[in-house]
Design an enzyme around this catalytic site. Sequence first.
Site, mmCIF file in Angstrom:
data_model
loop_
_atom_site.group_PDB
_atom_site.id
_atom_site.type_symbol
_atom_site.label_atom_id
_atom_site.label_comp_id
_atom_site.label_asym_id
_atom_site.label_seq_id
_atom_site.Cartn_x
_atom_site.Cartn_y
_atom_site.Cartn_z
ATOM 1 N N GLY A 92 0.609 -1.014 -0.507
ATOM 2 C CA GLY A 92 0.184 0.011 0.116
ATOM 3 C C GLY A 92 0.536 1.275 -0.258
ATOM 4 N N SER A 93 1.854 1.438 -0.291
ATOM 5 C CA SER A 93 2.555 2.407 -1.046
ATOM 6 C C SER A 93 2.605 3.941 -1.407
ATOM 7 C CB SER A 93 4.510 2.319 -0.912
ATOM 8 O OG SER A 93 4.695 2.630 -2.593
ATOM 9 N N LYS A 119 -6.873 -7.555 -7.777
ATOM 10 C CA LYS A 119 -7.764 -8.630 -9.037
ATOM 11 C C LYS A 119 -9.009 -7.758 -9.405
ATOM 12 C CE LYS A 119 -7.374 -12.322 -5.678
ATOM 13 N NZ LYS A 119 -7.854 -13.657 -5.133
ATOM 14 N N HIS A 160 0.248 1.065 -12.726
ATOM 15 C CA HIS A 160 0.458 -0.117 -13.360
ATOM 16 C C HIS A 160 2.139 -0.018 -13.265
ATOM 17 C CE1 HIS A 160 0.409 -3.906 -15.276
ATOM 18 N NE2 HIS A 160 1.699 -3.523 -15.396
ATOM 19 N N GLU A 162 5.845 5.798 -9.304
ATOM 20 C CA GLU A 162 4.265 5.449 -9.694
ATOM 21 C C GLU A 162 4.343 6.855 -8.433
ATOM 22 O OE1 GLU A 162 3.190 1.458 -8.000
ATOM 23 O OE2 GLU A 162 4.858 1.025 -9.499
HETATM 24 C C1 GAR Z 1 3.007 -0.871 -7.426
HETATM 25 O O1 GAR Z 1 4.567 -1.639 -8.276
HETATM 26 C C2 GAR Z 1 1.983 -1.242 -8.424
HETATM 27 O O2 GAR Z 1 2.368 -0.616 -9.526
HETATM 28 C C3 GAR Z 1 1.537 -2.613 -8.684
HETATM 29 O O3 GAR Z 1 1.640 -3.350 -7.730
HETATM 30 C C4 GAR Z 1 2.417 -2.432 -6.636
HETATM 31 C C5 GAR Z 1 2.167 -2.086 -5.721
HETATM 32 O O4 GAR Z 1 2.203 -1.251 -4.038
HETATM 33 N N1 GAR Z 1 0.094 -2.978 -9.116
HETATM 34 C C6 GAR Z 1 0.240 -4.039 -10.203
HETATM 35 O O5 GAR Z 1 0.833 -4.852 -10.430
HETATM 36 C C7 GAR Z 1 -1.128 -3.925 -11.296
HETATM 37 N N2 GAR Z 1 -1.444 -4.454 -12.299
HETATM 38 P P1 GAR Z 1 2.496 -0.939 -3.050
HETATM 39 O O6 GAR Z 1 1.380 -1.841 -3.111
HETATM 40 O O7 GAR Z 1 3.113 -0.101 -2.799
HETATM 41 O O8 GAR Z 1 1.218 0.471 -3.756
#
Ligand code: GAR
Length: 206
Positions: free
Chosen positions: A13-14, A91, A109, A179
């Site tokens: 969840g960053s 999901k 993404h 991101e």
């Molecule tokens: C992030 O890199 C996001 O882009 C990716 O999961 C990670 C979650 O990081 N999402 C996907 O790959 C969706 N297809 P976070 O929990 O630290 O925000």
Amino acid sequence: MKKAIVVFASGTGSNFKNIVEKIKIHNLDAEVVLLVSNNSNCNAVTFAKKNNIKTFIYNSKKYPNDFNQDILLKKIKQYEIDLIILAGYMKKISKNLIKNYKNKILNIHPSLLPKYGGKGFYGMKVHEAVYANKDKKTGATVHFVDEDYDTGPILIQKEINLKLDEKPSKISDKVLELEHEIYFKSVRLFCEDKILWKNNKPLIKE
Ligand code: GAR
């Protein structure tokens, strides 16, 4: 006017935390009214609870027959919301939800979509593929969500160069930093009503 946001997250969840921190320091005129997660044990849920953000755990174990995600939709409809953001949500979102919140669901993404998008490409899997293919650049993409994985209209995409033989974990760190930057920027554009639609494409008002 302050926008109401629902965040969906499955893991660390960053990206979610970053948005909440920006709200706290008044860089974003918004409120996260609900965190939806399929995983009650994830850090995103812990963070939400610590920050007095309501949480809703939604998964097929809890709601095995909710194929159209009606229960989830009903829950979200309890709030008058402006935007849904997917922040590491692993999901699929139902057509039902997408229809109800057309052009109001954003996703981040960790690749330069359409590269490394679609089912099976998420999180570290993306960075491992970038590494295996010896790509010289990668990046992150914020897009609106449509009915397929990672195919919706792109709002912001930013790339970075990779050094020779940078490992997937290093690539991941670099991309995550990117991101945070572009997701915040995107959410802010939305909250400031700076996105307009032309021929089904989002344009940024200068
Ligand atoms: C992030 O890199 C996001 O882009 C990716 O999961 C990670 C979650 O990081 N999402 C996907 O790959 C969706 N297809 P976070 O929990 O630290 O925000």
